[in-house]
Each structure stands twice: as C-alpha cells, then as structure tokens.
Design an enzyme around this catalytic site. Structure first.
Site, PDB file in Angstrom:
ATOM      1  N   SER A 192       0.694  -1.341   0.053  1.00  0.00           N
ATOM      2  CA  SER A 192       0.108  -0.039   0.039  1.00  0.00           C
ATOM      3  C   SER A 192       0.737   1.242   0.038  1.00  0.00           C
ATOM      4  CB  SER A 192      -0.927  -0.042   1.170  1.00  0.00           C
ATOM      5  OG  SER A 192      -0.240  -0.354   2.385  1.00  0.00           O
ATOM      6  N   HIS A 220      -5.239  -3.218  -3.029  1.00  0.00           N
ATOM      7  CA  HIS A 220      -4.734  -2.159  -3.916  1.00  0.00           C
ATOM      8  C   HIS A 220      -4.680  -2.788  -5.478  1.00  0.00           C
ATOM      9  CE1 HIS A 220      -4.014   1.008  -1.031  1.00  0.00           C
ATOM     10  NE2 HIS A 220      -3.656  -0.059  -0.197  1.00  0.00           N
ATOM     11  N   LYS A 251     -11.535   0.711  -2.235  1.00  0.00           N
ATOM     12  CA  LYS A 251     -10.463   1.329  -3.015  1.00  0.00           C
ATOM     13  C   LYS A 251     -10.698   1.447  -4.297  1.00  0.00           C
ATOM     14  CE  LYS A 251      -7.353   0.651   0.721  1.00  0.00           C
ATOM     15  NZ  LYS A 251      -6.575  -0.342   1.617  1.00  0.00           N
TER      16      LYS A 251
HETATM   17  C1  LIG Z   1      -6.958  -0.364   3.011  1.00  0.00           C
HETATM   18  C2  LIG Z   1      -6.213  -1.814   3.087  1.00  0.00           C
HETATM   19  C3  LIG Z   1      -6.876  -2.678   3.931  1.00  0.00           C
HETATM   20  C4  LIG Z   1      -8.271  -2.371   4.578  1.00  0.00           C
HETATM   21  O1  LIG Z   1      -9.100  -2.323   4.055  1.00  0.00           O
HETATM   22  P1  LIG Z   1     -10.421  -1.370   4.258  1.00  0.00           P
HETATM   23  O2  LIG Z   1     -11.552  -2.052   3.361  1.00  0.00           O
HETATM   24  O3  LIG Z   1     -10.179   0.251   4.217  1.00  0.00           O
HETATM   25  O4  LIG Z   1     -10.585  -1.833   5.529  1.00  0.00           O
HETATM   26  C5  LIG Z   1      -6.195  -4.090   4.123  1.00  0.00           C
HETATM   27  N1  LIG Z   1      -5.214  -4.411   3.302  1.00  0.00           N
HETATM   28  C6  LIG Z   1      -4.532  -3.434   2.448  1.00  0.00           C
HETATM   29  C7  LIG Z   1      -3.160  -3.901   2.030  1.00  0.00           C
HETATM   30  C8  LIG Z   1      -4.979  -2.079   2.441  1.00  0.00           C
HETATM   31  O5  LIG Z   1      -4.442  -1.084   1.803  1.00  0.00           O
END
Ligand SMILES: *Cc1c(COP(=O)(O)O)cnc(C)c1O
Length: 402
Positions: A192, A220, A251
């Site tokens: 991320s 992502h 995302k």
């Molecule tokens: C954003 C993210 C999460 C969490 O996801 P949410 O739906 O925002 O709770 C989990 N793993 C990674 C790698 C992320 O970047």
C-alpha cells in the site's frame, strides 16, 4: 465519598501525560489531524474552502463519485433501507450480499467468496480463523497493519520475512516450518505505501513445496491490475485454486467493505468461525448496491484501469527525471521518498499551497527514515491535473532542495 474518576488527581495526571505525548508527536512531525472534504471525493476536492487536486485517495478508477454507482447506491437504499439491522448471521444478510459474493467469486476465479464489513475485518477474520496454537504464520515485513493485527490476535507463532525476499522466506520455512502443525504465508499483493507487487509465482511455489497455505491481500490490486482487472493473480496469470484472496470494495470499487475469496470449504469455515464476521453489523444496502455496480463497471470498462496505469507510468518517468527518489512500480501508487518526517510534512504543506493534496506518510505507517509523499492517481485525473502535479514537484525541488 470518592471523587468522580474524571476529575480525580490520578486521572488528571493521566490526561497531562496524554497531552505531553501529543506534544512530543507534534515536535517530531508525527502528529495527525483529520481534514474535512466538502462534497464528494473526486479528482478535485474542496478542503477548507479551497479547491485542490486530490492525489491521495485510493479511488483508482474514479468510481466513488461515479453517477452510475451513486444511482445504484440510492436505488438499493430505496428498495432495502438504510441499515442492515444486525450482523450477517443474525438477520443482516441481504439478497444483495449473496449476489455480490457470487460476482466476487466469479471475478476472482474462486469457488466462493464471503463479504465482511471492511477489508481490515476480512484480514483479521481470515488470519485468526485459519491459524491458532501450534500453527506458524510467515508474514512479509511490509504487510498492511490489518494483517499484522490479525497475526497479533492469532495464537499462532509469527515469522516476519524481508520484504519480497523469497530466499529468506524459504530459509524460515525450512528451518522452522516442520515444527508446526500448519503453515500460513501471508502477503499484500500490491504493497500500500510502496506500490510494488509481491513475487506471487515464487510464493505460490514455496507454499506448495512447504505445504503451506498462501493468503494474498489484494486491496490495492483488485480492479486495477491484471488483463481483466482481477488483481495480482490475474497480473501474473497465476491459476492456483488453493490461494486465498482478500480484497476490499473501499479502493478501486469506490465504496466500502472487504471480502475473502477462495475454496468453498475455506469460505464456509470462515462463515462459521471468523469472529469479525460474527460480531459486527453487516454492510448497509447502499454500499452493496454501489459495490455491485462498481464491479460491473470494472468488467465493462477496461479503459479506466488502462488510463490510470498510463498516468502513473508518465508521472513516474517525469518525477524520476526531476531527480526524485521514486521506487520502481507499475500501480497507481507513486511514492516519492523524502526521508525525514518534518521534511515530508513541509513538502506536503507546500504542495497544498500549490493546490494539490498529497499526504506525507510517516512512521509508524512506514519505517523510520522513509517518510514519503504518497501520490495516488485516479482514472478521473486529466492530463492537465498531471501536468500541474509535475510542475508542483518541480517547484518543490527548486525551493526546498530536497
Ligand atoms: C486499505 C487496506 C486494507 C483495509 O481495507 P479497508 O476496506 O479500508 O478496511 C487491507 N489491506 C491493505 C493492503 C490495505 O491497503
């Protein structure tokens, strides 16, 4: 009579300590504040009355503000109401959840999928349900905090391997793996804060060799990379139906919610044991309606991901040309490594003055000494937006000597 706790002297000292800790964070450039956006998330946003180019959101395909997605959310709220009323297993499962799970399984090429309320909870759920005392978890050093927290909550033993270092992982598995009942390898698909990809084909072959289960958090990658937008397995052309994929709708899909996709028996086991599935209220209908529509758009409109990936390629080339330290990558996440937290904060503040919102990412989110500006692009950014970002970085270089 006892004094109420919140005004007692011990509690007063406690509050003083908290205030002192916050001051210390501020002194180190590590204090956090929340900035309110007025109106919808999009390529431009209004913050504190000023219109800024937003290059910070994970809304890679521009679906958070997409009219079709918004309309689908409104329709689902009209037909199904505002809230789920309970957790999934009590009365919180809608026909929309089942439709979304079938669509996600199809999209990910797995037997089944299970929707959680967030990606964070999906990671907690998968890691804690699948491992326990007597098991070992092998986790990439740069894995997302929700995986780290899942490992902490699990009673399994955790081994951390160097970022993307398959030789290190192989050594750890060889040295320690056989002492444990079961072995789970867990990695982000796309990292991320760096935007790079995990070496999935090598990890999958290590998993087979050491009889380990492989879990890939594709938060992502889903909707963004791979010929079908299917994520990192799609990117590598990896077909291994034992891999468990985690994803999020928060995302590229522009709304909210997490999911796990994999073999039917794993998904059924999660449905029966994952505490983060049991003990939190299910997603509201508007979110489910939005996610279904967003997934439909991902499938129908490959030009959206092609657009954002092309923008990212161009930006990487421009910034590298200006002399910035930009790690190699092929995702819409373009980090510019600054180093010092105060410098990164100052750079982010200057970009803000220049009309661009790009956050400074600092420890503990990234390792000490690697504070960075994390640029996240969207298919909604125009060529003019990109030119303004490039120009702002040129100004920053000249003014700040970074
Ligand atoms: C954003 C993210 C999460 C969490 O996801 P949410 O739906 O925002 O709770 C989990 N793993 C990674 C790698 C992320 O970047």
């Amino acid at each position: 009579m006892l004094e109420p706790l919140e005004t007692g002297p011990a509690c007063g000292r406690w509050l003083d300590q908290l205030a002192g800790e916050l001051e210390r964070l501020e002194g180190q450039g590590l204090k956090r504040v929340t900035r309110a956006v007025q109106g919808a998330i999009g390529p431009e946003v209004v913050i504190d009355g000023r219109r800024l180019i937003l290059a910070a959101a994970n809304d890679y395909l521009g679906l958070a503000g997409d009219p079709e997605v918004i309309e689908a959310a409104v329709e689902a709220a009209r037909s199904h109401g505002a809230g789920a009323g309970a957790a999934r297993l009590i009365s919180g499962t809608f026909d929309l959840d089942h439709r979304l799970e079938a669509e996600l399984a199809g999209f990910k090429g797995t037997e089944a999928a299970l929707v959680f309320s967030t990606g964070y909870l999906a990671n907690l759920g998968v890691v804690t349900a699948l491992t326990g005392p007597g098991d070992a978890i092998f986790s990439d050093q740069l894995n997302h905090a929700s995986i780290v927290d899942g490992c902490r909550l699990s009673k399994a033993e955790r081994f951390v391997f160097g970022h993307g270092d398959v030789d290190h992982l192989d050594r750890l598995l060889t040295e320690h793996g056989s002492r444990f009942r079961r072995r789970l390898i867990v990695t982000d698909g796309v990292f991320s804060m760096d935007g790079d990809l995990a070496p999935l084909p090598e990890l999958a072959s290590l998993a087979r060799r050491h009889e380990a289960m492989l879990v890939v958090d594709d938060a992502h990658a889903t909707g963004v990379i791979g010929p079908n937008g299917g994520g990192s397995l799609d990117h590598f052309g990896l077909k291994d139906d034992r891999i468990i994929q985690i994803g999020t709708m928060s995302k590229a899909l522009g709304c909210l919610g997490g999911f796990a996709a994999g073999p039917a028996v794993v998904i059924d086991y999660l449905r029966n044991t994952a505490r983060p599935f049991f003990y939190t209220t299910a997603l509201p209908p508007a979110v489910l309606g939005a996610a279904l529509k967003a997934l439909d758009i991902v499938r129908r409109r490959p030009e959206r991901r092609e657009r954002v990936l092309a923008l990212a390629r161009k930006l990487r080339a421009e910034l590298t040309g200006q002399g910035w330290s930009v790690p190699v990558g092929e995702t819409p996440i373009v980090p510019v490594i600054i180093g010092d937290s105060q410098d990164a904060l100052a750079a982010s503040a200057r970009l803000n003055e220049l009309g661009i919102m790009i956050p400074a990412i600092r420890p503990p989110t990234v390792a000490p000494g690697t504070a960075r500006l994390r640029i996240a692009l969207s298919a909604g950014h125009t060529d003019q937006h990109l030119a303004r970002i490039v120009e702002a970085f040129r100004t920053l270089k000249e003014e700040m000597g970074l």
